[in-house]
Design a protein around this motif. Structure first.
Motif, short mmCIF file in Angstrom:
data_model
loop_
_atom_site.label_atom_id
_atom_site.label_comp_id
_atom_site.label_asym_id
_atom_site.label_seq_id
_atom_site.Cartn_x
_atom_site.Cartn_y
_atom_site.Cartn_z
N LYS A 175 0.89 -1.29 0.09
CA LYS A 175 0.04 -0.03 0.05
C LYS A 175 0.95 1.15 -0.01
CE LYS A 175 -3.88 2.29 2.18
NZ LYS A 175 -4.84 2.32 3.20
N MET A 176 0.87 1.85 -1.03
CA MET A 176 1.72 2.94 -1.30
C MET A 176 0.83 4.33 -1.28
SD MET A 176 5.19 1.72 -3.37
CE MET A 176 4.18 0.73 -4.50
N ASP A 177 0.42 4.55 -2.98
CA ASP A 177 -0.51 5.50 -3.10
C ASP A 177 -1.89 4.74 -3.30
OD1 ASP A 177 1.30 7.66 -3.31
OD2 ASP A 177 1.62 7.41 -5.16
N GLU A 178 -1.81 3.78 -3.37
CA GLU A 178 -2.86 2.82 -3.65
C GLU A 178 -2.51 1.24 -3.19
OE1 GLU A 178 -2.90 2.17 -8.31
OE2 GLU A 178 -4.42 3.37 -7.68
N VAL A 179 -3.53 0.38 -2.95
CA VAL A 179 -2.97 -0.99 -2.90
C VAL A 179 -2.61 -1.81 -4.20
CG1 VAL A 179 -4.01 -3.13 -1.87
CG2 VAL A 179 -4.58 -1.18 -0.96
N LYS A 180 -1.41 -2.12 -4.04
CA LYS A 180 -1.05 -2.87 -5.39
C LYS A 180 -0.77 -4.37 -4.94
CE LYS A 180 2.48 -2.50 -8.93
NZ LYS A 180 3.64 -1.80 -9.58
N PRO A 181 -1.54 -5.21 -5.26
CA PRO A 181 -1.26 -6.58 -5.22
C PRO A 181 -0.40 -7.33 -6.16
CG PRO A 181 -3.35 -6.48 -6.25
CD PRO A 181 -2.96 -4.95 -6.10
#
Length: 551
Positions: A183-189
């Motif tokens: 989770k940076m700017d958004e959750v990235k799986p």
């Protein structure tokens, strides 16, 4: 030709090995067994915990009966550790940064339909385990322990957000998938790590024959006569049946006081009226009680006294004028400016950061302030209650333990109890004071009596009124408030509202004092760390106790 192919194949293998080495950012425990090697990328399910060293393929379940008493474990065989999988998502970040913003992502499917995806909070499991572990062997459901592991929390969230309604009675297919996420700017799986399926036969709605259930025999107790009021006994029998069948888990006792008399007294899971129970943060409310008594007896001036009157704050880290101006009321209402929030795992003042230290008061006073809390917003801050306990211990004659015994417990007839202590041997006002359920009920009834017991005013009535005032709105909750280390909420039963102030502690422990009803309800429970703990007590009160005793 064959020689050329062999050389090419060896080159590919060597290149792949070199690539794998440069790809990994931390050293893992590797492939742990032949069973692991043969099942990389697969999830299996078992009915109990089996150590990896003893695990065999025959232990894996294909079909499983899911009841309210079932335990369910999973084993995920991975090809790498979660830290290295996270590294593939963000190669530029170091390992210690990756585990602070990423973790496992669990996805739960029922009958082929995605029901819930949960991103596990960073930090669970610990970073060292995230770096090394290539196998997860954890419970989804464990009815025996009282810890509420991170894996159990993921299952509880799944059940809360759709799983409970999806797993209707009958046959279903449960599928579980594990991925990494950042989770940076958004959750990235990231890529799929492991997946597995299990055929479930769901039997979670027990048939309860109330004709075979007997209510506990209510006997007089020091401070309580037996009530003669009528109540819906069948509804309480139904409640007992649901507890016995595991619909409500880890409940230890239920006490109902009506008009100052003992109406209902039930015990479960091996506890009795003599059992000393740990109610966790219920004990915080006792710090409020002693503060009110100490102010009345002039050992403290008022709740408006500032921290600067008790501590030389220049001798602690992160000095600020805001700290100087913090008051006892700020500690009582969980609205201090310290950067401490138990609901935020990243908060420097989170209680879990305090317990390993050797001086909890210094830990608290060393904390920085948090700018967005200067406006006195509510945030749950256990360390602040420890600070309050330390102040009381220094100001009341004989120390907090002796003073509480003489001014509160002895007049109530409470003789068998146990404090927990801080590293400095001060009674731990963070929680954990142990009593039996009926003595907790005495404490609740004392507040219902506006501070009076056997004709003696133990707590000033004015302090009870201040305590039962909605000083702060509880952030993130609708129509819930905080008094002086007591909570406030309104229970809804068939469109009728029942307002109450109450003490609450981890595990589902409650002492509930109703405002407009002659009722005190005590529930002790040991569902420590479980997300269902408090919601199930709310159901017990609204669906069973209140309908049974209020006519």
């Amino acid at each position: 030709m064959n020689h050329f192919i062999l050389i090419s194949w060896l080159t590919i293998i060597s290149s792949s090995h070199i690539y794998a080495q440069t790809e990994n950012i931390v050293r893992t425990e590797g492939i742990t067994s032949g069973l692991h090697r043969d099942n990389i990328g697969k999830i299996f399910f078992t009915s109990k915990h089996i150590p990896l060293s003893h695990l065999k393929k025959g232990d894996f379940a294909n079909t499983y009966k899911l009841t309210n008493k079932s335990d369910l474990y999973f084993v995920a065989f991975m090809g790498n550790s979660i830290t290295n999988y996270l590294h593939r998502i963000a190669p530029a970040l170091p390992a210690d940064s990756l585990v602070k913003i990423g973790n496992y992502q669990f996805a739960f499917f029922v009958d082929g339909k995605l029901i819930y995806t949960t991103n596990l909070y960073p930090g669970a499991p610990y970073a060292k385990i995230q770096d090394s572990a290539t196998v997860i062997n954890k419970p989804l459901i464990n009815n025996d322990n009282g810890y509420g592991l991170w894996s159990e929390s993921s299952w509880n969230r799944f059940m809360h957000y759709g799983g409970d309604s999806a797993l209707t009675e009958g046959s279903h297919t449960l599928k579980m998938e594990i991925r990494p996420y950042l989770k940076m700017d958004e959750v990235k799986p990231g890529e799929l790590i492991a997946a597995g399926e299990l055929n479930l036969v769901v039997e979670r709605k027990p048939v309860i024959d109330i004709s075979k259930i007997r209510l506990g025999r209510v006997k007089a107790y020091n401070g309580f006569e037996v009530a003669n009021d009528d109540f819906d006994k069948n509804r309480i029998k139904e409640l007992k049946g649901n507890i016995a069948e595991g619909v409500f888990k880890k409940i230890n006792s239920i006490i109902v006081i009506k008009n100052g008399k003992l109406l209902i007294e039930e015990y479960f899971n091996g506890e009795t009226r003599n059992t000393l129970h740990n109610p966790r943060s219920v004990g915080k409310s006792f710090a409020s009680t002693i503060t009110g008594i100490a102010i009345h007896e002039k050992y403290l001036q008022s709740e408006d006294q500032k921290l600067a009157e008790f501590y030389n704050l220049h001798s602690y880290k992160n000095y600020s004028l805001q700290k100087e101006n913090e008051t006892l009321e700020d500690l009582l209402t969980m609205s201090a400016v310290f950067d401490g929030n138990d609901a935020d795992g990243k908060s420097p003042g989170n209680e879990e950061n305090m317990y390993p230290t050797g001086d909890w008061v210094k830990f608290t006073l060393d904390l920085p302030i948090k700018k967005d809390t200067i406006n006195k917003g509510w945030h749950y801050f256990t360390a602040g209650v420890v600070l309050l306990g330390d102040i009381l211990n220094k100001r009341v004659p004989g120390g907090l333990e002796k003073y509480a015994n003489e001014k509160l417990f002895k007049p109530l007839g409470i003789t068998n109890y146990k404090w927990q202590y801080t590293p400095q041997k001060v009674p731990n006002t963070a929680g954990g004071i142990q009593m039996n359920a009926l003595d907790f009920a005495k404490y609740g009834q004392l507040y219902k009596n506006e501070g009076k017991w056997n004709g003696e005013q133990l707590i000033p009535k004015e302090w009870v009124n201040k305590t039962f005032t909605k000083h702060r709105h509880i952030s993130g909750r609708n129509n819930e408030y905080y008094g002086y280390l007591f909570w406030n909420k309104t229970f809804l039963v068939k469109n009728k509202t029942f307002e109450a102030f109450y003490c609450a502690g981890n595990g589902g422990n409650h002492i509930v004092i109703f405002k407009d009803q002659p009722l005190v309800i005590v529930v002790t429970a040991s569902a420590y760390g479980q997300s269902y703990a408090h919601p199930q007590v709310n159901r017990i009160i609204t669906e069973y106790i209140l309908p049974a005793v209020v006519r």
